[in-house]
Write a protein that holds these residues in place. Sequence first.
Motif, PDB file in Angstrom:
ATOM      1  N   SER A   1      -1.158  -0.361  11.487  1.00 43.16           N
ATOM      2  CA  SER A   1      -0.585  -1.687  11.296  1.00 43.16           C
ATOM      3  C   SER A   1      -0.923  -2.240   9.911  1.00 43.16           C
ATOM      4  O   SER A   1      -0.047  -2.729   9.185  1.00 43.16           O
ATOM      5  N   THR A   2      -2.190  -2.100   9.519  1.00 41.07           N
ATOM      6  CA  THR A   2      -2.612  -2.581   8.195  1.00 41.07           C
ATOM      7  C   THR A   2      -1.910  -1.801   7.089  1.00 41.07           C
ATOM      8  O   THR A   2      -1.469  -2.379   6.088  1.00 41.07           O
ATOM      9  N   ALA A   3      -1.798  -0.478   7.276  1.00 42.65           N
ATOM     10  CA  ALA A   3      -1.162   0.359   6.248  1.00 42.65           C
ATOM     11  C   ALA A   3       0.295  -0.039   6.045  1.00 42.65           C
ATOM     12  O   ALA A   3       0.770  -0.149   4.898  1.00 42.65           O
ATOM     13  N   LEU A   4       1.030  -0.275   7.138  1.00 39.55           N
ATOM     14  CA  LEU A   4       2.447  -0.628   7.010  1.00 39.55           C
ATOM     15  C   LEU A   4       2.625  -2.015   6.394  1.00 39.55           C
ATOM     16  O   LEU A   4       3.560  -2.247   5.618  1.00 39.55           O
ATOM     17  N   LEU A   5       1.731  -2.935   6.724  1.00 40.38           N
ATOM     18  CA  LEU A   5       1.801  -4.257   6.105  1.00 40.38           C
ATOM     19  C   LEU A   5       1.519  -4.152   4.603  1.00 40.38           C
ATOM     20  O   LEU A   5       2.244  -4.710   3.767  1.00 40.38           O
ATOM     21  N   ASN A   6       0.484  -3.365   4.253  1.00 38.20           N
ATOM     22  CA  ASN A   6       0.053  -3.301   2.853  1.00 38.20           C
ATOM     23  C   ASN A   6       0.925  -2.410   1.975  1.00 38.20           C
ATOM     24  O   ASN A   6       0.879  -2.513   0.755  1.00 38.20           O
ATOM     25  N   ILE A   7       1.714  -1.528   2.576  1.00 36.33           N
ATOM     26  CA  ILE A   7       2.627  -0.726   1.754  1.00 36.33           C
ATOM     27  C   ILE A   7       3.780  -1.603   1.269  1.00 36.33           C
ATOM     28  O   ILE A   7       4.344  -1.387   0.203  1.00 36.33           O
ATOM     29  N   HIS A   8       4.116  -2.605   2.082  1.00 37.60           N
ATOM     30  CA  HIS A   8       5.200  -3.516   1.689  1.00 37.60           C
ATOM     31  C   HIS A   8       4.671  -4.683   0.860  1.00 37.60           C
ATOM     32  O   HIS A   8       5.217  -5.001  -0.195  1.00 37.60           O
ATOM     33  N   PHE A   9       3.601  -5.326   1.350  1.00 42.64           N
ATOM     34  CA  PHE A   9       3.081  -6.527   0.685  1.00 42.64           C
ATOM     35  C   PHE A   9       1.569  -6.407   0.486  1.00 42.64           C
ATOM     36  O   PHE A   9       0.789  -7.017   1.206  1.00 42.64           O
ATOM     37  N   PRO A  10       1.150  -5.607  -0.486  1.00 40.63           N
ATOM     38  CA  PRO A  10      -0.289  -5.366  -0.672  1.00 40.63           C
ATOM     39  C   PRO A  10      -0.981  -6.556  -1.338  1.00 40.63           C
ATOM     40  O   PRO A  10      -0.461  -7.121  -2.309  1.00 40.63           O
ATOM     41  N   PRO A  11      -2.159  -6.936  -0.848  1.00 43.69           N
ATOM     42  CA  PRO A  11      -2.891  -8.029  -1.491  1.00 43.69           C
ATOM     43  C   PRO A  11      -3.603  -7.598  -2.772  1.00 43.69           C
ATOM     44  O   PRO A  11      -4.008  -8.444  -3.565  1.00 43.69           O
ATOM     45  N   SER A  12      -3.768  -6.278  -2.970  1.00 43.30           N
ATOM     46  CA  SER A  12      -4.446  -5.795  -4.186  1.00 43.30           C
ATOM     47  C   SER A  12      -4.038  -4.349  -4.444  1.00 43.30           C
ATOM     48  O   SER A  12      -3.590  -3.652  -3.531  1.00 43.30           O
ATOM     49  N   PRO A  13      -4.206  -3.882  -5.692  1.00 43.66           N
ATOM     50  CA  PRO A  13      -3.897  -2.471  -5.989  1.00 43.66           C
ATOM     51  C   PRO A  13      -4.699  -1.496  -5.126  1.00 43.66           C
ATOM     52  O   PRO A  13      -4.195  -0.449  -4.736  1.00 43.66           O
ATOM     53  N   GLU A  14      -5.953  -1.848  -4.826  1.00 43.40           N
ATOM     54  CA  GLU A  14      -6.809  -0.964  -4.011  1.00 43.40           C
ATOM     55  C   GLU A  14      -6.256  -0.835  -2.595  1.00 43.40           C
ATOM     56  O   GLU A  14      -6.217   0.262  -2.027  1.00 43.40           O
TER      57      GLU A  14
END
Length: 701
Positions: A203-216
């Motif tokens: 869930s976190t990966a799919l959220l962050n692939i679209h709208f990442p809070p940071s480059p890391e």
Amino acid sequence: MAALELETPIAYVKGVGPQKAELLKKELSVFTCGDLLHYFPFRHIDRTRFYKIAEINAELPFVQVVGRLTSKELIGEKQGRRLVAQFRDETGSMELVWFQSLKWVNDNMVTGQMYVAFGKPNLFNGTFSIVHPEIELLQSPLQKRGNQSLQPVYGSTEKLKKFGLDTKGIQKIQSALLDAVAAQLHETLPAYLLEKYRLPDRSTALLNIHFPPSPEKLRAAERRIKFEELFFIQLELLHTKQLRNLKFRGNVFDKVGEKLNTFYRENLPFDLTGAQKRVIREIRTDTQRGSQMNRLVQGDVGSGKTVVALMSMLLANDNGFQACMMAPTEILARQHFESVKALVGDGLVNVEILTGTTKKKERTSLHSRLEAGEIDMLIGTHALIEDKVKFRNLGLVVIDEQHRFGVEQRARLWRKNAVPPHILVMTATPIPRTLAMTLYGDLDVSVIDELPPGRKPITTVHLFESQRLRMFGLMKTEIAKGRQVYLVYPLIKESEKLDLLFLEAGIEQLRYHFPLPQYQMSIVHGKMANSDKDYEMERFVSGKTQIMVATTVIEVGVNVPNASVMIIENAERFGLSQLHQLRGRVGRGAEQSFCVLMSGNKLTREAKLRLDTMVRTNNGFEISEIDLELRGPGDLSGTQQSGTLNLKLADLAKDQAILQEARSTVIALFEEDRLLQKPEHALLKRYLDSKRSGISFDKIS
């Protein structure tokens, strides 16, 4: 918004509806919520950086500026009409320009207000401007998802943009979708693997692939999704391989008998290379295990795969079994037949050929002798899979250039014996290691990486159009020595779009430099009838013609040891793999051979790299790795047909380390828990069950 399922049609996502849904299906093959969720951005724009107007230069891909709108003016008439606004900060001023939606922009842009403008800077007459900027009020809530962080950029099309589905529009529906399906994003990987490789949950990966809070966080999301894609491909492939080993027992070839020994001692005209010996040992081991062999033999053009296949068929014969070899074309099948007949001589084994042109009387006789066990080896084309073709005891099937055959065609050969025959697949198309692990991960892979002794490396040169006389000089020199020459063209007739030296014009030019009756020419192209092609090919093979003018129809399947020159016209238009295959038509005899790459004077960077690579190396595996990097896996032979590679994010050229990690993980997993009975592997077992049943994994996870 009500919770959506990942299988829900895309029309039900907020902001989509029936009309946009139809467009998304046609333009992007996005049918469901799950499809959209896995439509990943191809890059992210860093919206954390703000530029001063004085810092802007035209080389920047985009800039984000905070400034005040000081004036705006509608300029021009009809098609040239535009809205030009002056935009200023404490360091200077620039222009914002719109050519579309002028009334809406004019009504909504307020002079004197502070805005954030974003877009590609242009320099014209000493003034910087942004055409069609993304713009919003500075005091508007900037913390909304993705706005002031790493903003996703999605691929779109002109049709989608007309309906508001540009990258900004797709961002909006992705954001709405993530809110709606958050509860449906179940984990797919065992917890111990997440911990071992420090991967975020799904869930976190799919959220962050679209709208990442940071480059890391973006890098962590990309790694998780790539690992998952490659892990499940390997899980399927290695599970299939394991099932086959458990389910299909194989005939045991436990002795090396008179036929193979006689051939090796008396008929083999040369010493085997170390690589050939190694591959034959691997085949011997496979066929003694009591389970069905499924082995892929990769070998560059001229590496001696046919001899390995022949010795494997003789091994089958020695153990009381028949063998067959299926080739994709009649020319190639006949070539294999003649090579095998020449190698085994008379009396050792009974070898026959069956193709679509075999006469009815011969066919009837062949069918009865095959069923009676009087034929030891049968070589042919698709004709081998016909129901009328029955073997007495088929023990080994050799498939040449297997990517030319469909899965069902191959399976029909396997069903011609009560106990499935051993399968040996051969390819002369060098396959990069990463691609072999994904395309053929369920097969054991052997590589013949040595050329037979006495073979001289082909000398490859790149000539421009202005150097054509050098090419003609080489042709005349080699023909005077009694050698033959190939000329390959990419087109049959002139194309209005492509300024190519096409085959028909090429023939006229050749006739001038190589007049009859001193020089004889064969002409072969894909638009000719098969009988005409075979006739022209035969004239060249038999030495009646010195020059073969052809399109790429001769890429596979012609073996003329006397041909010493391969000339490829407009070589910049060919892929690396194709260039290498064409070059492999020469260099089959003991004499020095040449490959001439003719090109126009203007070359793209990529075309120059391809031609430079060909000049630099003859190593097909090195060439295949570069080809994979340049073109991606979808264009390489057989990949599309395999159906295995449905990669959304992973890149086989760049993610070799992750692929190796995923494969090693699956191998270790099956060694520890072959039937996936441990509780921590229940997810994986359900995944494999879902694949067999055709039910979505998300439905059952």
